[in-house]
Structures are given as structure tokens and as C-alpha cells.
Motif scaffolding. Structure first.
Motif, PDB file in Angstrom:
ATOM      1  N   CYS A   1       0.699  -1.300  -0.101  1.00  0.00           N
ATOM      2  CA  CYS A   1      -0.112   0.448   0.149  1.00  0.00           C
ATOM      3  C   CYS A   1       0.565   1.245   0.501  1.00  0.00           C
ATOM      4  O   CYS A   1       2.065   1.816   0.768  1.00  0.00           O
ATOM      5  CB  CYS A   1      -1.194   0.013   1.092  1.00  0.00           C
ATOM      6  SG  CYS A   1      -2.367   0.912   1.109  1.00  0.00           S
ATOM      7  N   ASN A   2      -0.042   2.418  -0.245  1.00  0.00           N
ATOM      8  CA  ASN A   2       1.056   3.812   0.031  1.00  0.00           C
ATOM      9  C   ASN A   2       0.757   4.011   1.157  1.00  0.00           C
ATOM     10  O   ASN A   2       0.874   4.098   2.020  1.00  0.00           O
ATOM     11  CB  ASN A   2      -0.158   4.684  -1.644  1.00  0.00           C
ATOM     12  CG  ASN A   2       0.243   4.476  -2.666  1.00  0.00           C
ATOM     13  OD1 ASN A   2       0.246   3.764  -2.917  1.00  0.00           O
ATOM     14  ND2 ASN A   2      -0.896   5.386  -2.982  1.00  0.00           N
ATOM     15  N   GLY A   3       2.183   4.889   0.923  1.00  0.00           N
ATOM     16  CA  GLY A   3       2.945   5.658   2.418  1.00  0.00           C
ATOM     17  C   GLY A   3       2.051   7.018   2.482  1.00  0.00           C
ATOM     18  O   GLY A   3       0.766   7.145   1.779  1.00  0.00           O
ATOM     19  N   ALA A   4       1.102   6.888   3.915  1.00  0.00           N
ATOM     20  CA  ALA A   4       0.613   7.811   4.586  1.00  0.00           C
ATOM     21  C   ALA A   4       0.535   9.470   4.355  1.00  0.00           C
ATOM     22  O   ALA A   4       1.837   9.279   4.672  1.00  0.00           O
ATOM     23  CB  ALA A   4      -0.255   7.669   5.898  1.00  0.00           C
ATOM     24  N   GLY A   5      -0.151  10.518   3.713  1.00  0.00           N
ATOM     25  CA  GLY A   5       0.541  11.922   3.666  1.00  0.00           C
ATOM     26  C   GLY A   5       0.542  12.479   5.242  1.00  0.00           C
ATOM     27  O   GLY A   5      -0.364  11.569   6.277  1.00  0.00           O
ATOM     28  N   GLY A   6       2.012  13.254   5.342  1.00  0.00           N
ATOM     29  CA  GLY A   6       1.644  13.883   6.799  1.00  0.00           C
ATOM     30  C   GLY A   6       0.584  14.732   6.489  1.00  0.00           C
ATOM     31  O   GLY A   6       0.624  15.186   5.696  1.00  0.00           O
ATOM     32  N   ASN A   7       0.762  15.754   7.527  1.00  0.00           N
ATOM     33  CA  ASN A   7      -0.292  16.511   8.729  1.00  0.00           C
ATOM     34  C   ASN A   7       0.061  16.797   9.159  1.00  0.00           C
ATOM     35  O   ASN A   7       0.972  16.927  10.132  1.00  0.00           O
ATOM     36  CB  ASN A   7      -2.122  15.620   8.302  1.00  0.00           C
ATOM     37  CG  ASN A   7      -1.827  14.713   9.791  1.00  0.00           C
ATOM     38  OD1 ASN A   7      -1.739  14.945  11.063  1.00  0.00           O
ATOM     39  ND2 ASN A   7      -1.541  13.488   9.044  1.00  0.00           N
ATOM     40  N   PRO A   8      -0.773  18.301  10.346  1.00  0.00           N
ATOM     41  CA  PRO A   8      -0.354  19.282  10.904  1.00  0.00           C
ATOM     42  C   PRO A   8      -0.480  17.704  12.160  1.00  0.00           C
ATOM     43  O   PRO A   8       0.397  18.381  13.703  1.00  0.00           O
ATOM     44  CB  PRO A   8      -0.859  19.861  11.502  1.00  0.00           C
ATOM     45  CG  PRO A   8      -1.794  20.170   9.690  1.00  0.00           C
ATOM     46  CD  PRO A   8      -1.737  18.893   9.712  1.00  0.00           C
ATOM     47  N   SER A   9      -0.916  16.752  12.104  1.00  0.00           N
ATOM     48  CA  SER A   9      -1.068  16.242  13.256  1.00  0.00           C
ATOM     49  C   SER A   9      -0.257  14.737  13.437  1.00  0.00           C
ATOM     50  O   SER A   9      -0.506  14.153  14.466  1.00  0.00           O
ATOM     51  CB  SER A   9      -3.129  15.429  13.227  1.00  0.00           C
ATOM     52  OG  SER A   9      -3.914  16.581  13.230  1.00  0.00           O
ATOM     53  N   GLY A  10       0.775  15.243  13.041  1.00  0.00           N
ATOM     54  CA  GLY A  10       1.451  13.840  12.692  1.00  0.00           C
ATOM     55  C   GLY A  10       2.368  13.232  11.618  1.00  0.00           C
ATOM     56  O   GLY A  10       1.885  14.352  10.519  1.00  0.00           O
ATOM     57  N   GLY A  11       3.320  12.355  11.833  1.00  0.00           N
ATOM     58  CA  GLY A  11       3.696  12.038  10.672  1.00  0.00           C
ATOM     59  C   GLY A  11       2.961  10.803   9.534  1.00  0.00           C
ATOM     60  O   GLY A  11       2.238  10.211  10.293  1.00  0.00           O
ATOM     61  N   GLY A  12       3.148  10.612   8.603  1.00  0.00           N
ATOM     62  CA  GLY A  12       2.375   9.665   7.787  1.00  0.00           C
ATOM     63  C   GLY A  12       3.046   8.360   8.128  1.00  0.00           C
ATOM     64  O   GLY A  12       4.329   7.887   7.913  1.00  0.00           O
ATOM     65  N   ALA A  13       1.881   7.518   8.297  1.00  0.00           N
ATOM     66  CA  ALA A  13       2.685   5.938   8.602  1.00  0.00           C
ATOM     67  C   ALA A  13       3.272   5.324   7.436  1.00  0.00           C
ATOM     68  O   ALA A  13       2.961   5.795   6.525  1.00  0.00           O
ATOM     69  CB  ALA A  13       0.940   5.169   9.437  1.00  0.00           C
ATOM     70  N   GLY A  14       3.898   4.555   7.655  1.00  0.00           N
ATOM     71  CA  GLY A  14       4.942   3.314   6.074  1.00  0.00           C
ATOM     72  C   GLY A  14       3.804   2.684   6.071  1.00  0.00           C
ATOM     73  O   GLY A  14       3.002   2.497   6.763  1.00  0.00           O
ATOM     74  N   GLY A  15       3.388   2.786   4.616  1.00  0.00           N
ATOM     75  CA  GLY A  15       3.006   1.695   3.658  1.00  0.00           C
ATOM     76  C   GLY A  15       3.249   0.456   4.325  1.00  0.00           C
ATOM     77  O   GLY A  15       4.212   0.115   4.681  1.00  0.00           O
ATOM     78  N   PRO A  16       2.429  -0.714   4.387  1.00  0.00           N
ATOM     79  CA  PRO A  16       2.112  -2.097   5.116  1.00  0.00           C
ATOM     80  C   PRO A  16       2.907  -2.809   3.532  1.00  0.00           C
ATOM     81  O   PRO A  16       2.772  -2.714   2.587  1.00  0.00           O
ATOM     82  CB  PRO A  16       1.433  -2.662   5.048  1.00  0.00           C
ATOM     83  CG  PRO A  16      -0.027  -1.640   4.530  1.00  0.00           C
ATOM     84  CD  PRO A  16       0.762  -0.260   4.014  1.00  0.00           C
ATOM     85  N   GLY A  17       3.613  -3.941   3.968  1.00  0.00           N
ATOM     86  CA  GLY A  17       4.459  -4.301   3.382  1.00  0.00           C
ATOM     87  C   GLY A  17       3.670  -6.015   2.541  1.00  0.00           C
ATOM     88  O   GLY A  17       2.268  -5.636   3.383  1.00  0.00           O
ATOM     89  N   VAL A  18       3.804  -7.492   2.020  1.00  0.00           N
ATOM     90  CA  VAL A  18       2.611  -7.927   1.969  1.00  0.00           C
ATOM     91  C   VAL A  18       3.484  -9.285   2.882  1.00  0.00           C
ATOM     92  O   VAL A  18       5.017  -9.205   3.187  1.00  0.00           O
ATOM     93  CB  VAL A  18       3.039  -8.028   0.663  1.00  0.00           C
ATOM     94  CG1 VAL A  18       2.158  -7.080  -0.193  1.00  0.00           C
ATOM     95  CG2 VAL A  18       3.901  -7.845  -0.148  1.00  0.00           C
TER      96      VAL A  18
END
Length: 386
Positions: A288-305
């Protein structure tokens, strides 16, 4: 039979007791282009229901039909047999699961095939090839490193659960030595440097299969060209910036160069915020894609398989979490070896990707300002040996 130009398949007639059929290598070429002798329907050759392959130069064989139990039998040569042959090989750490052998390479090596088998036994291998994960970006709010490319094929009897990315076409092998390259993880993004991006992971290679190293995470708090995440097997997360809208780093593109099924996903975009806090994007993972960052925190890394090619389920190729400037939650590393991003308040450093998973390293927080290195890759080969 003349096989000068190509291999030939000869179809036997319906068997009757005492019937005789003979074959001779007309041009001394059976060793280059083999003769395949196929039985009629479900009848047998030497008691087996698979084809007889003659690949000896100058060979001559006479077959006599005996009965339904043994079918056609060779009467003029003790060297003609119709038996199963399986792939035989050495290299790496070897384990067994049922009728399959598994060779695991956690570093460079050689997969040496001494017998390529035959269609009655085995002639192909399954594989998982994972490249090195990338390093997370540095300098306050760095993007998470992208996971190393993940490629898998399961073409033999599917007695294990493969990942969603698995191809159904296994890889044919020949009796030769196959060099194995296991990609290293990318370097950590530095602090207070002109280029704050994390280093890209390096490729892993087995035969014709190459998995691309992950894309490095973008640098944080940086108004230069170094904010975007790099492209790669999975893309690096974009770095955050407090330069206002339009200044954030974009995530890198995964599955670069493109293969099918896709070997990885995109990194998330960093956040642009004129104030404090601001979060960076997470690195892309294989799943999956990595999540975007925002003022509430850093984006999570995308999960593996997850694949059970080693006879137990293991998740690999998770993206690194995005770092954050200020008092906000860090981006968690993606399942599959991705490292957590760093945070400013309370301070916590970025976490490296796990070795031999291809996980991306976490992006830098406010202090310390260094990203974390990516995890190395792995190559796993599986085939039927009995």
C-alpha cells in the motif's frame, strides 16, 4: 528422426501386445534438440504416464508394447529409462518443507543448479526477491524511506500461501551457477547538509528477476529541491516544510522501473504548515502507499505483504514512517520491517528498517535530525526435490 532445426515430439500409436516402434538420431542432434516420445492418451511408457525424453547424441531406441501395466518398454538399451528427475541445487541456507527445498540468501551468494530436472519431476523454481529498503530523510521532519521492491512467483504445487503480488509463472532453470545479489539498505538522511534525502536501497537480483531498491525519503524543513521522496521499488515519503502551502515535498513513485505485478507503492506527501507541528509522508510499502503527513503527525509507512514461502508467514517490504517537527505523533513504520519516524516533542530518534526485510528507514524528527537507514533485502528460492 532429424532434430537439426528443432526439437521433435513423436506420438506413439495405440498399443497392442507385441507392437514394435524404433527411433534413431538421424543427424546426431538429440543432445541439442531432444526427441520427446509421447504415449497414446493415458497409456504408459516404462510403467509411467509421462513422456520419454531422449537427449543423448546418436541415441537409438526400440520400444515394444508389453501390456497395459508397463506399456511401451525399451528393449535395446539399459540406458533408456523413463523416471522423474528433480531440480538439484546448492547455495544459501537450505531447509525442507514436505517435498520442497528452500534456499534462503541473506547476503550475496550463488545458487548452483547441478540438475535441471525434467517435466515429470520439476524444472522450475518459485522465488521471493526483495530489494534493500531506503533510508529516511533527515533534517527535521524527513520523509520515510520506501521499501525495497518485492517480487514473488509460485508456479509449482501451491502448498503455501503466497502474497497478493505473486505471479503464477515460476522460473525455469538450467544446470548452471546463478549469482545472487542481496540489496543493501539505503543510508540515513543526514542533518544540516545540502541534500537531506535518505539514500536509496540497492537492487536484489536472481537470474532474470531484479527487484528495485526503495526510494529515499525526502529531506525535512528544506526549501530546496531535496524535499520530494525518491522513486524506487516503493517511493520515499515527501519531507515536511514550514514554508507554507505549495512547499511540501511530494512522495516518490513506486514500482520504478515498472514490472507486473507491481513491486511496490508510492510514498506519501509531506505536510506544508506555516506553524508547528508539521509531519512528513510515510514511505511506500509493497502492499500500500505511504500515508501523507499532516499537522497532526507524520504519515505511517505503507504495509508490506506476507508470504509463507519459507513454510511460515513472514511480512516484508514495509515503508518507513514519516518524521514530525514539534509535539505531534510520529509516523509508524509499515508492517514488514519499516522503521518508525522520529519526533520532536518528546524527542525520539528515527528507527532503522529491519535487516533482510527490505523495510524502509524512518524519517528524522526535530531532534536528533538524522533519518534512519533502510533494511537489507533477501532472496528465497523454492523447488520440488522429490
Amino acid at each position: 528422426v532429424d532434430t537439426s532445426s528443432n526439437a521433435v515430439t513423436a506420438n506413439l500409436p495405440a498399443g497392442s501386445v507385441g507392437a514394435i516402434v524404433s527411433f534413431k538420431d538421424y543427424a546426431q542432434n538429440f543432445d541439442t534438440n531432444a526427441l520427446t516420445i509421447a504415449a497414446n492418451g493415458s497409456e504408459k511408457i516404462e510403467g509411467q504416464t509421462f513422456d520419454l525424453i531422449i537427449n543423448t547424441e546418436g541415441a537409438a531406441v526400440t520400444l515394444v508394447y508389453g501390456d497395459a501395466t508397463k506399456g511401451w518398454q525399451a528393449v535395446n538399451s539399459n540406458e533408456i529409462t523413463n523416471s522423474e528427475k528433480f531440480v538439484t541445487a546448492t547455495g544459501g541456507t537450505v531447509t525442507c518443507s514436505g517435498n520442497f527445498k528452500i534456499h534462503t540468501f541473506t547476503g550475496p551468494g550463488t545458487f548452483c543448479v547441478s540438475c535441471a530436472g525434467n517435466p515429470a519431476g520439476s524444472t522450475t523454481v518459485d522465488y521471493v526477491v526483495v530489494a534493500g529498503g531506503a533510508g529516511g530523510g533527515g533534517n527535521e521532519g524527513g520523509g520515510g524511506g520506501g521499501a525495497g521492491g518485492f517480487r514473488e512467483a509460485i508456479g509449482n504445487a501451491p502448498d503455501y500461501t503466497a502474497s497478493p503480488l505473486a505471479s503464477s509463472t515460476a522460473l525455469p532453470v538450467t544446470a548452471t551457477a546463478f549469482p545472487i545479489t542481496v540489496g543493501a539498505g539505503g543510508s540515513a538522511g543526514p542533518r544540516n547538509s545540502g541534500d537531506h534525502r535518505g539514500g536509496c536501497g540497492t537492487n536484489s537480483v536472481f537470474s532474470t528477476i531484479t527487484s528495485a531498491g526503495g526510494g529515499g525519503g525526502g529531506g525535512g524543513s528544506d526549501t530546496s529541491s531535496h524535499r520530494p521522496g525518491n522513486n524506487g521499488g516503493s517511493g520515499g515519503g515527501g519531507g515536511e516544510t514550514r514554508g507554507g502551502p505549495g512547499q511540501q515535498g511530494t512522495g516518490g513513485t513506486g514500482n520504478t522501473p515498472p514490472v507486473s505485478p507491481a513491486q511496490g507503492r508510492n510514498g506519501g506527501d509531506g505536510n506544508a504548515n506555516t506553524g508547528n507541528p508539521a509531519g512528513a509522508g510515510g514511505g511506500g510499502g509493497a502492499g500500500c502507499n505511504g500515508a501523507g503527513g499532516n499537522p497532526s503527525g507524520g504519515g505511517a509507512g505503507g504495509p508490506g505483504v506476507t508470504s509463507s514461502i519459507t513454510a511460515s508467514p513472514v511480512t516484508r517490504a514495509g515503508g518507513g514512517g514519516g518524521g514530525v517537527y514539534g509535539p505531534a505523533p510520529l509516523g509508524g513504520g509499515g508492517p514488514g520491517g519499516g522503521g518508525d519516524g522520529g519526533r520532536g516533542t518528546p524527542c525520539s530518534g528515527a528507527v532503522a528498517g529491519t535487516a533482510n526485510t527490505g523495510g524502509g528507514g524512518g524519517g528524522a524528527g526535530q531532534a536528533p535530525k538524522c533519518g534512519a537507514a533502510g533494511g537489507s533485502g533477501i532472496v528465497i528460492i523454492r523447488y520440488k526435490f522429490q
